[in-house]
Design a protein around this motif. Structure first.
Motif, PDB file in Angstrom:
ATOM      1  N   PHE A 169       0.785  -1.226   0.000  1.00  0.00           N
ATOM      2  CA  PHE A 169       0.000   0.000   0.000  1.00  0.00           C
ATOM      3  C   PHE A 169       0.823   1.285   0.000  1.00  0.00           C
ATOM      4  O   PHE A 169       0.293   2.355   0.278  1.00  0.00           O
ATOM      5  CB  PHE A 169      -1.011   0.000   1.152  1.00  0.00           C
ATOM      6  CG  PHE A 169      -2.141  -0.950   0.893  1.00  0.00           C
ATOM      7  CD1 PHE A 169      -3.269  -0.543   0.222  1.00  0.00           C
ATOM      8  CD2 PHE A 169      -2.055  -2.286   1.272  1.00  0.00           C
ATOM      9  CE1 PHE A 169      -4.301  -1.423  -0.055  1.00  0.00           C
ATOM     10  CE2 PHE A 169      -3.079  -3.170   1.002  1.00  0.00           C
ATOM     11  CZ  PHE A 169      -4.208  -2.736   0.331  1.00  0.00           C
ATOM     12  N   CYS A 201      -5.459   0.284   9.060  1.00  0.00           N
ATOM     13  CA  CYS A 201      -5.553   1.645   8.530  1.00  0.00           C
ATOM     14  C   CYS A 201      -6.957   1.882   7.996  1.00  0.00           C
ATOM     15  O   CYS A 201      -7.385   1.179   7.076  1.00  0.00           O
ATOM     16  CB  CYS A 201      -4.530   1.859   7.414  1.00  0.00           C
ATOM     17  SG  CYS A 201      -2.829   1.576   7.922  1.00  0.00           S
ATOM     18  N   GLN A 202      -7.643   2.876   8.593  1.00  0.00           N
ATOM     19  CA  GLN A 202      -9.034   3.087   8.208  1.00  0.00           C
ATOM     20  C   GLN A 202      -9.360   4.543   7.904  1.00  0.00           C
ATOM     21  O   GLN A 202     -10.529   4.933   7.896  1.00  0.00           O
ATOM     22  CB  GLN A 202      -9.964   2.571   9.321  1.00  0.00           C
ATOM     23  CG  GLN A 202      -9.798   1.075   9.567  1.00  0.00           C
ATOM     24  CD  GLN A 202     -10.595   0.580  10.754  1.00  0.00           C
ATOM     25  OE1 GLN A 202     -11.102   1.378  11.535  1.00  0.00           O
ATOM     26  NE2 GLN A 202     -10.698  -0.734  10.894  1.00  0.00           N
ATOM     27  N   GLU A 248      -7.743   8.230   3.162  1.00  0.00           N
ATOM     28  CA  GLU A 248      -6.751   7.875   2.159  1.00  0.00           C
ATOM     29  C   GLU A 248      -6.574   6.363   2.078  1.00  0.00           C
ATOM     30  O   GLU A 248      -6.455   5.793   0.986  1.00  0.00           O
ATOM     31  CB  GLU A 248      -5.417   8.542   2.486  1.00  0.00           C
ATOM     32  CG  GLU A 248      -4.333   8.273   1.441  1.00  0.00           C
ATOM     33  CD  GLU A 248      -3.001   8.918   1.791  1.00  0.00           C
ATOM     34  OE1 GLU A 248      -2.035   8.721   1.041  1.00  0.00           O
ATOM     35  OE2 GLU A 248      -2.932   9.620   2.836  1.00  0.00           O
ATOM     36  N   ALA A 249      -6.576   5.714   3.249  1.00  0.00           N
ATOM     37  CA  ALA A 249      -6.430   4.256   3.277  1.00  0.00           C
ATOM     38  C   ALA A 249      -7.607   3.589   2.576  1.00  0.00           C
ATOM     39  O   ALA A 249      -7.441   2.608   1.838  1.00  0.00           O
ATOM     40  CB  ALA A 249      -6.330   3.766   4.715  1.00  0.00           C
ATOM     41  N   ARG A 250      -8.827   4.107   2.758  1.00  0.00           N
ATOM     42  CA  ARG A 250      -9.997   3.504   2.106  1.00  0.00           C
ATOM     43  C   ARG A 250      -9.927   3.667   0.588  1.00  0.00           C
ATOM     44  O   ARG A 250     -10.336   2.784  -0.161  1.00  0.00           O
ATOM     45  CB  ARG A 250     -11.282   4.127   2.652  1.00  0.00           C
ATOM     46  CG  ARG A 250     -11.667   3.622   4.043  1.00  0.00           C
ATOM     47  CD  ARG A 250     -13.135   3.866   4.333  1.00  0.00           C
ATOM     48  NE  ARG A 250     -13.457   5.295   4.330  1.00  0.00           N
ATOM     49  CZ  ARG A 250     -13.334   6.097   5.379  1.00  0.00           C
ATOM     50  NH1 ARG A 250     -12.870   5.612   6.527  1.00  0.00           N
ATOM     51  NH2 ARG A 250     -13.665   7.366   5.309  1.00  0.00           N
ATOM     52  N   PHE A 289      -4.110  -4.804   5.912  1.00  0.00           N
ATOM     53  CA  PHE A 289      -3.994  -3.347   5.842  1.00  0.00           C
ATOM     54  C   PHE A 289      -5.294  -2.680   6.292  1.00  0.00           C
ATOM     55  O   PHE A 289      -5.275  -1.672   7.008  1.00  0.00           O
ATOM     56  CB  PHE A 289      -3.663  -2.930   4.404  1.00  0.00           C
ATOM     57  CG  PHE A 289      -3.590  -1.449   4.195  1.00  0.00           C
ATOM     58  CD1 PHE A 289      -2.495  -0.716   4.630  1.00  0.00           C
ATOM     59  CD2 PHE A 289      -4.629  -0.777   3.565  1.00  0.00           C
ATOM     60  CE1 PHE A 289      -2.435   0.650   4.441  1.00  0.00           C
ATOM     61  CE2 PHE A 289      -4.577   0.585   3.369  1.00  0.00           C
ATOM     62  CZ  PHE A 289      -3.472   1.308   3.810  1.00  0.00           C
ATOM     63  N   GLN A 343      -7.606   1.075  -0.541  1.00  0.00           N
ATOM     64  CA  GLN A 343      -8.280  -0.221  -0.479  1.00  0.00           C
ATOM     65  C   GLN A 343      -9.202  -0.410  -1.680  1.00  0.00           C
ATOM     66  O   GLN A 343      -9.274  -1.498  -2.271  1.00  0.00           O
ATOM     67  CB  GLN A 343      -9.109  -0.332   0.799  1.00  0.00           C
ATOM     68  CG  GLN A 343      -8.297  -0.438   2.075  1.00  0.00           C
ATOM     69  CD  GLN A 343      -9.194  -0.357   3.302  1.00  0.00           C
ATOM     70  OE1 GLN A 343     -10.295  -0.878   3.324  1.00  0.00           O
ATOM     71  NE2 GLN A 343      -8.722   0.325   4.328  1.00  0.00           N
TER      72      GLN A 343
END
Length: 963
Positions: free
Chosen positions: A333, A368-369, A372-374, A364, A377
């Motif tokens: 990621f 990380c939620q 940006e992480a979503r 991940f 994902q």
């Protein structure tokens, strides 16, 4: 063969251009002898007035010889090689040499390389005194150690390194080149560095050394280590940064040390050779012991970048690298990682890689939620789904199986919010489109769409498919085909309920469909859907009969279960599926308790009309289903279905004890199962009317069966099965020569028939009707035919239809008894409809039998036409039916009587219409008036009105004929 050139100018030019690789490629394109000669010229050149640049050039050439692989040349080198191959033979013959034979054998050991190793060893021996710089000494020792390590006699030089170790070494090499400004690869781009580093780790033996050459090489290495070892150790320990040459030396000596140990253990060495190898091995260990610590500080930060460069350029071990890339969570990621995945999706279209990517994605997502992480994902999820979409159906199943094993029925939705968001809408839209376009052509597209949904959220997808299969008329087979495309769904999921392992499909059927079926149509579709999943025409079954039985039958075999009737239908279906294994699946479903449950249901039917009206109980129509199931179970069960004969006998004894407390007829239905272990136990009064052999039958005293109840018991035996019915008829003891006994038997038969009738199922009543027909044919049963509905004596041949008339009268007499004041409170009001339905089914069968006996009006049997006779029978049957209708309690029974009455009139119309005699029209008119008069007396308004309307049409038809 090649033009004369100034070797000094040639070597200086190549050295100045720093082009050892090109030089080696051209060199190895030459025939072996010429190649060796040119390399010898190089050695001679650098051995004279040797400078450090000469040494580096020589070592670079050596290193390129070892890294060379045939087939990797550029166009110029290939053209040069082709030219040499084309013209080399003539030149060689002119020189008195044999023409070279270029062959396409081992790409790592080109023919031109033969004998080069000794030239290189000699070159090093000649120039060793001129090698003073520690860096060049490390370079020379590394080349020599590598040459010896790659020799086939020193271990498995061709075995590839584990991919993580391989990537670690590549990362270390690239990192050293990046930090070392003196390296020729320092200014190169990362991709070029990685390609070159990969060449240095993918070495193949230049040539197999002879024993003498190996001895020379080992001796030279020993000599050089002894001469340079201490100084190099001090330099390595004292330097702040490791250079590539020193790293190579330490790495190669480590590998060589292992090969030397292997050689000592397995090699066929002489005493002197063993001593030399042992000394070198010890010297290598001592050197590494004091210097290997410097390797611990190597920079590994570039390993991920190196891996991505390998993938992007499709380098030699890119497939193995993809696995590390997919599973290494510390790399995942980053922007570069995501870009690499998206741009190289085609390399990840393997089930194991998809699963590794999913593991990384879930890991991940749980850590990380943020927004940006979503987004990352979402992008990665899309790429993985696209990879999975390109897999074969078999590989898709592997992925789904892995998803279920890792995350259960919730799949990725359990941890990925980006999957849950909008999934239900996507699911509904996709499946609605599928159900609206049911076709064989659309099957593959539908399977692909469902595979995508199942990957994301297996449980929700399967539940929705099961729901739609039940509520969408006709869609169950198409949706069943789709589900059967995913055998991965049949694996047991123990984590959902450890005490009750079951497949995802079974659980989804239980939670989404079972108990929610609101109509008979939905129940029928559910039954067909289950059957399809167990017996798909061209796929592996998704459900087994055993798991269906455990899920939808065993928990519901109670009379108060709302699903009892559907469960019994399911059980009947699964028992009809052929067993593919030697051991029948029913063994795993507790067969004897199952049989006992069915027996208890049968016992409950003896009190059927006396059950509280609000209490649930399977209908009498279901009784036949239970009886058929019992027969099926008795067929498939045998001594082989239990582990030992002793256990079989114990199981039978247990069941016999349990059944003893139930109605006595239940035990008779298990005769095939009990075999000769137990006699048939019947009321003692049955022996009064039957000649029962005592070795097969035994009497029991039952309070409900007092004096005169023998015929009742006999008739109940006739209901059990066709075989027992035939036995009872054969063993019946009636003296037909005794008029009083025949008369008494006939009256008793009618009373017993009325007693049994309300508790009969359709099949049982059919058996009793057959018994009556048989007794009438044998003239054991006396049923006089009265003329109460005959206006005039018919001058007809009624003999072929005599038994039909007698049977109709018998039914009428039965209802006269049943509706009499003496029986007025015996039958509850809600039982009358069932009794009437049985009566109507008998009349339908009677009409069919009459028609079969004389033939149709257009195609009579050989005995001639009997149109008047059949017309007469139809009138009599209709009169008897209307008589019964007039006696019945009001309400609820008119419909079945009306249906049969209309059927009788239709048959009358067909036969009377075929009557071509002169008085036929008059007869029809008289018959119509007679029937209208009888019908007028019927109390049921609907029955009376409909029949009069039908009769009026018959009259109009007759009038038209006369006109």
């Amino acid at each position: 063969m090649i033009p004369d050139v100034n070797h000094t100018a040639l070597f200086e030019l190549v050295k100045a251009l720093r082009a050892p690789r090109l030089f080696v490629q051209l060199l190895l394109a030459l025939p072996p002898d010429v190649c060796r000669g040119q390399l010898q010229s190089l050695v001679e050149y650098i051995s004279s007035e040797t400078s450090p640049s000469d040494i580096r050039f020589f070592l670079d050439v050596w290193w390129e010889v070892m890294k060379h692989k045939e087939g990797q040349e550029d166009a110029m080198v290939s053209a040069f090689g082709a030219l040499i191959h084309q013209h080399g033979g003539e030149s060689c013959l002119e020189d008195g040499l044999q023409p070279p034979k270029r062959f396409k054998g081992d790409p790592g050991n080109p023919p031109a390389a033969s004998g080069l190793s000794m030239v290189l060893l000699e070159g090093l021996e000649h120039t060793r005194g001129s090698i003073a710089q520690p860096r060049l000494r490390c370079y020379a020792l590394a080349n020599l150690a590598e040459l010896l390590r790659l020799n086939a006699g020193l271990g498995t030089g061709n075995s590839p390194l584990p991919i993580t170790e391989y990537l670690g070494k590549l990362g270390a090499v690239v990192s050293l080149w990046c930090s070392d400004t003196d390296s020729q690869y320092h200014p190169c781009e990362l991709g070029e560095k990685v390609r070159e580093a990969e060449r240095s780790l993918s070495l193949l033996p230049v040539t197999k050394l002879s024993r003498e050459e190996l001895s020379v090489g080992l001796g030279l290495l020993l000599s050089l280590l002894q001469a340079w070892g201490e100084e190099l150790q001090a330099t390595l320990k004292g330097s702040e940064e490791l250079c590539y040459e020193s790293y190579r030396l330490l790495d190669t000596l480590t590998a060589l040390g292992k090969s030397l140990d292997c050689l000592l253990e397995t090699g066929d060495l002489g005493e002197g050779e063993t001593r030399a190898v042992s000394e070198l091995a010890q010297l290598t260990k001592d050197f590494l012991r004091d210097t290997s610590a410097v390797l611990e500080g190597l920079d590994t930060s570039l390993v991920s970048s190196v891996a991505m460069a390998i993938i992007a350029q499709r380098l030699e071990r890119h497939a193995d690298t993809c696995s590390v890339f997919a599973s290494e969570k510390t790399w995942a990621f980053s922007k570069a990682w995501v870009e690499c995945l998206v741009e190289n999706k085609a390399l990840f279209q393997k089930p194991e890689l998809v699963l590794e990517l999913l593991e990384t994605l879930v890991s991940f997502a749980t850590s990380c939620q943020d927004k940006e992480a979503r987004e990352l994902q979402m992008e990665v999820s899309k790429a993985i789904v696209e990879c999975c979409a390109e897999l074969s159906l078999t590989d898709k199943n592997k992925v789904i199986s892995g998803v279920l094993a890792s995350w259960g029925g919730q799949g990725l939705s359990q941890n990925l919010q980006v999957v849950r968001e909008g999934f239900q809408e996507d699911l509904n839209v996709t499946l609605n489109q599928i159900t609206k376009s049911v076709s064989d052509e659309g099957l593959s597209r539908a399977v692909a769409a469902v595979a995508r949904l199942t990957l994301l959220y297996p449980e929700a997808t399967v539940k929705q498919v099961c729901h739609l299969a039940v509520v969408n008329l006709g869609a169950h087979q198409f949706l069943g085909q789709i589900l059967c495309s995913f055998p991965a769904l049949s694996s047991l999921e123990s984590h959902e309920d450890p005490g009750r392992p079951r497949s995802l499909v079974v659980r989804c059927l239980e939670e989404a469909v079972w108990g929610k079926l609101s109509t008979a149509r939905e129940e029928e579709q559910f039954l067909q859907f289950l059957t399809f999943l167990m017996q798909p025409p061209s796929a592996t079954p998704l459900l087994s009969p055993a798991e269906v039985t455990k899920a939808f039958v065993l928990p519901c075999l109670r009379s108060d279960s709302p699903q009892i009737e559907l469960s019994l239908q399911i059980l009947s279906k699964v028992l009809g599926i052929p067993c593919c294994s030697e051991e029948h699946w029913i063994k795993s479903c507790h067969p004897f308790p199952l049989i006992l449950s069915l027996c208890k249901l049968l016992d409950g039917y003896t009190k059927f009309w006396h059950q509280p009206k609000e209490q649930l109980y399977p209908s009498l129509e279901t009784k036949d289903l239970i009886l058929n199931i019992l027969c099926q179970l008795c067929e498939v069960l045998g001594p082989e279905s239990v582990p030992s004969p002793e256990l079989w006998v114990q199981s039978l004894a247990w069941l016999h004890r349990k059944v003893a407390s139930l109605d006595w007829t239940v035990g008779l239905r298990l005769k095939k199962l009990f075999g000769d272990h137990f006699k048939n136990e019947v009321p003692a009064t049955l022996f009064e009317v039957c000649r029962l052999p005592e070795d097969e039958w035994t009497s029991q005293s039952l309070p409900a069966y007092g004096p005169g109840s023998g015929l009742l018991a006999w008739m109940e035996c006739c209901c059990v099965s066709p075989a027992l019915r035939d036995t009872m008829l054969e063993l019946l003891a009636v003296d037909v020569d005794n008029p009083e006994e025949v008369n008494l038997f006939s009256k008793g038969f009618l009373v017993a028939l009325v007693q049994v009738l309300p508790w009969c199922s359709q099949a049982e009543w059919g058996r009793l009707t057959a018994v009556a027909e048989q007794l009438l044919r044998r003239e054991v049963l006396h049923v006089p035919y009265t003329l109460e509905y005959v206006q005039h004596l018919p001058l007809l041949n009624l003999r072929p239809l005599a038994r039909h008339l007698q049977l109709s009268v018998l039914f009428l007499r039965g209802f006269q008894l049943l509706c009499s004041s003496s029986c007025s409170t015996w039958l509850p009001p809600h039982a009358w409809l069932h009794v009437v339905q049985l009566y109507c089914s008998s009349l339908t069968a009677l009409l069919a039998s009459a028609k079969a006996a004389v033939g149709s009006p257009s195609q009579p049997n050989e005995g001639g036409t009997f149109v008047q006779e059949v017309s007469f029978v139809c009138i009599q049957v209709l009169c008897h039916l209307l008589h019964v209708a007039a006696m019945l309690p009001s309400g609820g029974c008119g419909e079945p009587l009306l249906v049969v009455a209309l059927e009788v009139l239709s048959q009358y119309e067909a036969f009377s219409g075929a009557d071509a005699s002169p008085c036929a029209a008059l007869r029809r008119a008289n018959d119509r008036h007679f029937l209208e008069a009888i019908t007028d007396s019927v109390g049921d308004e609907e029955l009376r009105g409909t029949l009069l309307q039908k009769l009026s049409k018959l009259g109009a038809h007759s009038a038209g004929e006369q006109a």
